[in-house]
Each structure stands twice: as structure tokens, then as C-alpha cells.
Design an enzyme around this catalytic site. Sequence first.
Site, PDB file in Angstrom:
ATOM      1  CE  LYS A   1      -2.054  -1.195   4.165  1.00 34.75           C
ATOM      2  NZ  LYS A   1      -1.446  -2.169   4.273  1.00 34.75           N
TER       3      LYS A   1
ATOM      4  NE  ARG B   1      -4.617  -0.940   9.648  1.00 34.02           N
ATOM      5  CZ  ARG B   1      -3.575  -0.611   9.366  1.00 34.02           C
ATOM      6  NH1 ARG B   1      -3.365   0.514   8.509  1.00 34.02           N
ATOM      7  NH2 ARG B   1      -2.383  -1.531   8.949  1.00 34.02           N
TER       8      ARG B   1
ATOM      9  NE  ARG C   1       7.680  -2.725   6.041  1.00 30.32           N
ATOM     10  CZ  ARG C   1       6.496  -2.523   6.401  1.00 30.32           C
ATOM     11  NH1 ARG C   1       5.926  -1.942   5.370  1.00 30.32           N
ATOM     12  NH2 ARG C   1       5.820  -2.994   7.329  1.00 30.32           N
TER      13      ARG C   1
ATOM     14  NE  ARG D   1       6.125  -0.402  10.053  1.00 30.93           N
ATOM     15  CZ  ARG D   1       5.052  -0.368   9.418  1.00 30.93           C
ATOM     16  NH1 ARG D   1       5.184   0.312   8.061  1.00 30.93           N
ATOM     17  NH2 ARG D   1       3.976  -1.072   9.740  1.00 30.93           N
TER      18      ARG D   1
ATOM     19  NE  ARG E   1       2.093  -4.822  11.094  1.00 30.24           N
ATOM     20  CZ  ARG E   1       3.106  -4.781  10.388  1.00 30.24           C
ATOM     21  NH1 ARG E   1       4.177  -5.083  10.785  1.00 30.24           N
ATOM     22  NH2 ARG E   1       2.912  -4.032   9.164  1.00 30.24           N
TER      23      ARG E   1
END
Length: 213
Positions: A13, A88, A127, A160, A171
Site C-alpha cells: 500500500k 481499517r 523491508r 520497523r 497483524r
Amino acid sequence: MKIIMLGAPGAGKGTQAAKLAEKYQIPHISTGDIFRANIKQQTELGKKAKSYMDQGLLVPDELVVDLVVDRLRAEDCKNGYILDGFPRTIPQAQSLDRALDEDGTKIDYAIDIEVPDENIVNRMSGRRTCPDCGATYHMVHMPTKVEGICDVCGKEIVLRDDDQPETVQKRLDVYHEQTSPLIEYYQAKKVLKEIDGTKEIEEIFQSLVEMMQ
Ligand code: AP5
Ligand code: MG
């Protein structure tokens, strides 16, 4: 153009929203980035949000909705915006619709980037993000020009806090339970566009641009 980016954590996203924002010259509004900026500045909102984010849980709706609605009413959003990570939950989507109705406007596209769960955990381990400006990279698919250093601001990039594999799984569970019902919600409003998020970043971007013409 008013766009919502839907999709699981790590679906891409933020990556696509940043590219679309640049192409169409409209703001990229990421609620995750807003919370991370608040955490960095140690604001009250940041402290509250962190306790949920670190567990892979959603921040309560009441801490998110007004913040986003105010942001959408800012001057720089008059030609449109890209919402990344909001709404969300169904209540967040309903609150957004009420605010848009009040303003006499509506969402043009809700883009669902589809990536199977098995791909996500792998993708997230690669990431890296810039703790300073929030730019996102991938060690294999989107490396920085100089290893370990943000292309935009020169800071050292990091994993992160919520990208540890156990938190990513949580998540994903939260996504399937609370966020994926939004796919039907926007399908019913006839603004849903689905895209295969397992393709190359550039190929996905080109398909999105074509889709919006
Ligand atoms: P948020 O920051 O929104 O995280 P998220 O939804 O979990 O999504 P991510 O940012 O992890 O993934 P992404 O889809 O943006 O993927 P990216 O482009 O980086 O939210 C964090 C937390 O904040 C939530 O858990 C929650 O606690 C809270 N929160 C935020 N909004 C909220 C709300 N509205 N209500 C309540 N709580 C809220 O890509 C991932 C990686 O893959 C990158 O390394 C990228 O380079 C790479 N990549 C991207 N596309 C491709 C591709 N096509 N091929 C290969 N690699 C790719
Ligand atoms: Mg993101």
C-alpha cells in the site's frame, strides 16, 4: 482524485501510494506514518498508539477517525488524496462516509492490493524504513542506492518495530478479522479495484495508472 489503498500489512500500500501521490501531485496520507511520527515526537497520541502497534493490534477507532477527517479537510487535499491504512474497520469506513457526505464528496477508487499471507512474512523481513522521513525500501526488491542509507535524507534505515515475524502474523490475523470486510463494503459501493500485488512494483504501478484513466 480520492483513493483508498486496501490490502494486508506488507501488501505494498505504502509503496504504491507514494508513487501515485507523486504522479498525481496529491497528498499521501498514511495513518501508520502519522502514528510513527507521533511516537518519535513522544506525543500523548504516540504513547497511546505505540502500546497497540507494538502488539500488532489496531489503534482504537476514536483515536484515528477525527485525526483523519481533519487532515482530509486541509487545503492541500482539495484536489484529492491517497489514504493509506485508513479506513481499517467498518466503523472507520462509516465515519469516513459520513464526513464525505457532509462535504458533498466521495471516494473514487478503493484499491485492494492482493498478496497471499505466505508471501507477506518473507517480504516484511526484507523491508527497511527510514526512522526519520518514513521512506520504505526492500533489501531485494527496492534497495537503497547506498547500502543501509536512506536515499531521501541520508539517515540509517532500520527494521520497523512491528516487523518482527510474530508481530507480522498477529497483524495478518487482525487484518483478516477486522479490515478485510472492507473489500465487500467498497465493492457494494462500486468503487473497488482489485490488483495482483505479487507482480513487480513497477508493473503494479502501471496497471493502477491504466485502471484510473
Ligand atoms: P501501517 O503503517 O499502515 O502498516 P500496515 O497496514 O501493516 O502496512 P505496512 O505499512 O506494513 O505495509 P504496506 O502495505 O504499506 O507495504 P509496503 O509498501 O511498505 O500501520 C501500522 C500500525 O498502525 C497498525 O498495525 C495499527 O496498529 C496502526 N494503524 C494504522 N492505521 C490505523 C487505523 N486506520 N486504525 C487503527 N490502527 C491503525 O511494502 C512492504 C515491503 O514490501 C517493502 O519493503 C516494499 O519495498 C516491498 N514491496 C512492496 N511492493 C512489492 C512488490 N510488488 N514486490 C516485492 N516487494 C514489494
Ligand atoms: Mg505502509
